[in-house]
Design an enzyme around this catalytic site. Structure first.
Site, PDB file in Angstrom:
ATOM      1  N   ASP A 103       0.828  -1.217   0.000  1.00  0.00           N
ATOM      2  CA  ASP A 103       0.000   0.000   0.000  1.00  0.00           C
ATOM      3  C   ASP A 103       0.858   1.261   0.000  1.00  0.00           C
ATOM      4  O   ASP A 103       1.949   1.271   0.572  1.00  0.00           O
ATOM      5  CB  ASP A 103      -0.914  -0.018   1.240  1.00  0.00           C
ATOM      6  CG  ASP A 103      -2.008   1.026   1.135  1.00  0.00           C
ATOM      7  OD1 ASP A 103      -2.322   1.478   0.008  1.00  0.00           O
ATOM      8  OD2 ASP A 103      -2.562   1.406   2.189  1.00  0.00           O
ATOM      9  N   GLY A 104       0.332   2.279  -0.621  1.00  0.00           N
ATOM     10  CA  GLY A 104       0.995   3.585  -0.606  1.00  0.00           C
ATOM     11  C   GLY A 104       1.549   4.011  -1.954  1.00  0.00           C
ATOM     12  O   GLY A 104       2.229   5.038  -2.050  1.00  0.00           O
ATOM     13  N   GLY A 142      -0.027   5.235  -4.545  1.00  0.00           N
ATOM     14  CA  GLY A 142      -0.617   6.497  -4.994  1.00  0.00           C
ATOM     15  C   GLY A 142       0.004   7.677  -4.278  1.00  0.00           C
ATOM     16  O   GLY A 142       0.345   8.701  -4.897  1.00  0.00           O
ATOM     17  N   ARG A 143       0.159   7.555  -2.967  1.00  0.00           N
ATOM     18  CA  ARG A 143       0.758   8.645  -2.192  1.00  0.00           C
ATOM     19  C   ARG A 143       2.214   8.874  -2.585  1.00  0.00           C
ATOM     20  O   ARG A 143       2.684  10.010  -2.651  1.00  0.00           O
ATOM     21  CB  ARG A 143       0.653   8.343  -0.685  1.00  0.00           C
ATOM     22  CG  ARG A 143      -0.718   8.702  -0.108  1.00  0.00           C
ATOM     23  CD  ARG A 143      -0.966   8.023   1.218  1.00  0.00           C
ATOM     24  NE  ARG A 143      -1.340   6.625   1.016  1.00  0.00           N
ATOM     25  CZ  ARG A 143      -1.464   5.751   2.007  1.00  0.00           C
ATOM     26  NH1 ARG A 143      -1.233   6.127   3.260  1.00  0.00           N
ATOM     27  NH2 ARG A 143      -1.825   4.517   1.736  1.00  0.00           N
ATOM     28  N   HIS A 155       2.424   2.741  -9.086  1.00  0.00           N
ATOM     29  CA  HIS A 155       2.175   1.292  -9.171  1.00  0.00           C
ATOM     30  C   HIS A 155       3.368   0.566  -9.811  1.00  0.00           C
ATOM     31  O   HIS A 155       3.740  -0.519  -9.378  1.00  0.00           O
ATOM     32  CB  HIS A 155       0.897   1.021  -9.964  1.00  0.00           C
ATOM     33  CG  HIS A 155      -0.338   1.564  -9.293  1.00  0.00           C
ATOM     34  ND1 HIS A 155      -0.589   1.392  -7.946  1.00  0.00           N
ATOM     35  CD2 HIS A 155      -1.395   2.274  -9.772  1.00  0.00           C
ATOM     36  CE1 HIS A 155      -1.733   1.983  -7.632  1.00  0.00           C
ATOM     37  NE2 HIS A 155      -2.245   2.523  -8.724  1.00  0.00           N
ATOM     38  N   ASN A 186     -10.960  -3.013  -5.393  1.00  0.00           N
ATOM     39  CA  ASN A 186     -10.214  -2.076  -6.238  1.00  0.00           C
ATOM     40  C   ASN A 186     -10.880  -1.838  -7.593  1.00  0.00           C
ATOM     41  O   ASN A 186     -10.531  -0.884  -8.299  1.00  0.00           O
ATOM     42  CB  ASN A 186      -8.771  -2.545  -6.457  1.00  0.00           C
ATOM     43  CG  ASN A 186      -7.889  -2.396  -5.220  1.00  0.00           C
ATOM     44  OD1 ASN A 186      -6.962  -3.188  -5.003  1.00  0.00           O
ATOM     45  ND2 ASN A 186      -8.147  -1.392  -4.391  1.00  0.00           N
ATOM     46  N   ARG A 246     -12.103   1.724  -8.496  1.00  0.00           N
ATOM     47  CA  ARG A 246     -11.217   2.827  -8.874  1.00  0.00           C
ATOM     48  C   ARG A 246     -11.506   3.249 -10.325  1.00  0.00           C
ATOM     49  O   ARG A 246     -12.141   2.498 -11.076  1.00  0.00           O
ATOM     50  CB  ARG A 246      -9.754   2.396  -8.733  1.00  0.00           C
ATOM     51  CG  ARG A 246      -9.377   2.161  -7.274  1.00  0.00           C
ATOM     52  CD  ARG A 246      -7.893   1.964  -7.078  1.00  0.00           C
ATOM     53  NE  ARG A 246      -7.605   1.759  -5.665  1.00  0.00           N
ATOM     54  CZ  ARG A 246      -6.407   1.876  -5.107  1.00  0.00           C
ATOM     55  NH1 ARG A 246      -5.373   2.190  -5.858  1.00  0.00           N
ATOM     56  NH2 ARG A 246      -6.246   1.679  -3.817  1.00  0.00           N
ATOM     57  N   SER A 255      -8.166  -4.450   5.497  1.00  0.00           N
ATOM     58  CA  SER A 255      -8.765  -4.219   4.179  1.00  0.00           C
ATOM     59  C   SER A 255      -9.126  -5.508   3.454  1.00  0.00           C
ATOM     60  O   SER A 255      -8.801  -5.671   2.269  1.00  0.00           O
ATOM     61  CB  SER A 255      -7.842  -3.365   3.304  1.00  0.00           C
ATOM     62  OG  SER A 255      -7.645  -2.101   3.884  1.00  0.00           O
TER      63      SER A 255
HETATM   64  C1  IPE Z   1      -1.498   0.117  -3.438  1.00  0.00           C
HETATM   65  O1  IPE Z   1      -1.336   1.488  -3.493  1.00  0.00           O
HETATM   66  C2  IPE Z   1      -1.977  -0.487  -4.734  1.00  0.00           C
HETATM   67  C3  IPE Z   1      -3.320  -1.081  -4.656  1.00  0.00           C
HETATM   68  C4  IPE Z   1      -4.095  -1.051  -3.606  1.00  0.00           C
HETATM   69  C5  IPE Z   1      -3.838  -1.758  -5.830  1.00  0.00           C
HETATM   70  P1  IPE Z   1      -2.565   2.485  -3.489  1.00  0.00           P
HETATM   71  O2  IPE Z   1      -2.968   2.740  -4.884  1.00  0.00           O
HETATM   72  O3  IPE Z   1      -3.647   2.017  -2.577  1.00  0.00           O
HETATM   73  O4  IPE Z   1      -1.857   3.785  -2.899  1.00  0.00           O
HETATM   74  P2  IPE Z   1      -2.490   4.901  -1.956  1.00  0.00           P
HETATM   75  O5  IPE Z   1      -3.131   4.211  -0.781  1.00  0.00           O
HETATM   76  O6  IPE Z   1      -3.475   5.667  -2.768  1.00  0.00           O
HETATM   77  O7  IPE Z   1      -1.292   5.720  -1.547  1.00  0.00           O
HETATM   78 MG    MG Z   2      -4.112   2.395  -0.621  1.00  0.00          MG
END
Ligand code: IPE
Ligand code: MG
Length: 259
Positions: free
Chosen positions: A30-31, A33-34, A47, A78, A81, A206
């Protein structure tokens, strides 16, 4: 112990505690996106950087005494999204297998992809089947990739299959116990995870390995997945080593005596 006396968590090398290192480590990746947002990059690049972190983690794990690694790549939730991001995430297994399946095969890694096949493209299902077939004989290390996986979906799928067996007269309701039910889940054949690690600062499961998590230690780390590597895995193991695992019993000796 006063908070100030505790060793710093990240990078801690303490190995106090007497139980064995974890045989099975599960990770919520996880993380991404951030990580991308912090750099002003599109989420897709987060990713892709996450795939590199997976490669580092898979390389490091066998040397740390880990035999099973289960990673959460795509959850049944997911799908909600944006379509473009779902498409990016769906492309990641191909990216990973194309670059790494030969090495995984040679290095004795048995790859399993756990999760629902429905919803995946024909091409992806073929890729997954191929990766599994090519590595099925391997026994040095086990990599389970949870993809289109949800703990509740897996439990309800298993319950439905059992109900179908009962309806067909092949099983009776009284046949069901925890061991049999565990054998109907996607993780059948893997030991339960000793520790579930979640980077990125979030502190929840989760919908990951809900049944299997019964006695897993939970370790949360303040690092975003694309930055993850051997040192973070070592820190997670050091934190795990400090935990007192009793499985509902009173002292560890009771567990040994009970086998
Ligand atoms: C993990 O990173 C990838 C998946 C859940 C598929 P995220 O995409 O959840 O990243 P954040 O939580 O937005 O930072
Ligand atoms: Mg996430």
């Amino acid at each position: 112990m006063a908070a100030a006396d505790k060793p710093p968590f990240a990078g801690a090398t303490t190995t106090e505690g007497s139980h064995a290192p974890p045989l099975h480590v599960a990770v919520v990746m996880d993380g991404n996106g951030r990580w991308a947002k912090q750099r002003g990059l599109p989420r897709s690049l987060g990713h892709r950087a996450g795939v590199e972190a997976l490669k580092r983690t898979v390389s490091a794990a066998p040397g740390l005494g880990i035999g099973w690694l289960t990673v959460f790549g795509f959850s049944t939730e997911n799908w909600s999204r944006p379509a473009a991001e779902v498409a990016e995430l769906m492309a990641l297994p191909k990216r990973y297998f194309e670059s790494d399946i030969g090495r995984l095969e040679r290095e004795g890694v048995r790859v399993r992809v756990i999760g629902r096949r429905e919803g995946l493209s024909t091409e992806l299902v073929r890729l997954v089947d191929d990766a599994q077939a090519r590595t099925d004989h391997n026994r040095i290390f086990n990599l389970n990739i949870a993809f289109n996986y949800g703990g509740q979906a897996d439990i309800s799928d298993a319950a439905r299959r059992f109900a179908e067996e009962v309806a067909a007269g092949r099983k009776a309701p009284g046949d069901l116990d925890e061991a049999m039910f565990g054998g109907l889940l996607a993780t059948a054949g893997s030991p339960p995870p000793d520790v579930i690690v979640r980077p990125s600062g979030e502190q929840r499961l989760s919908n990951f390995l809900l049944w299997e998590a019964a006695y897993a230690e939970l370790v949360f780390q303040d690092v975003l997945w694309p930055d993850y590597g051997e040192e973070h895995l070592k820190a997670a193991l050091a934190e795990f080593a400090k935990r007192d695992r009793r499985y509902g019993a009173v002292v560890a000796d009771d567990i040994l005596a009970a086998g």
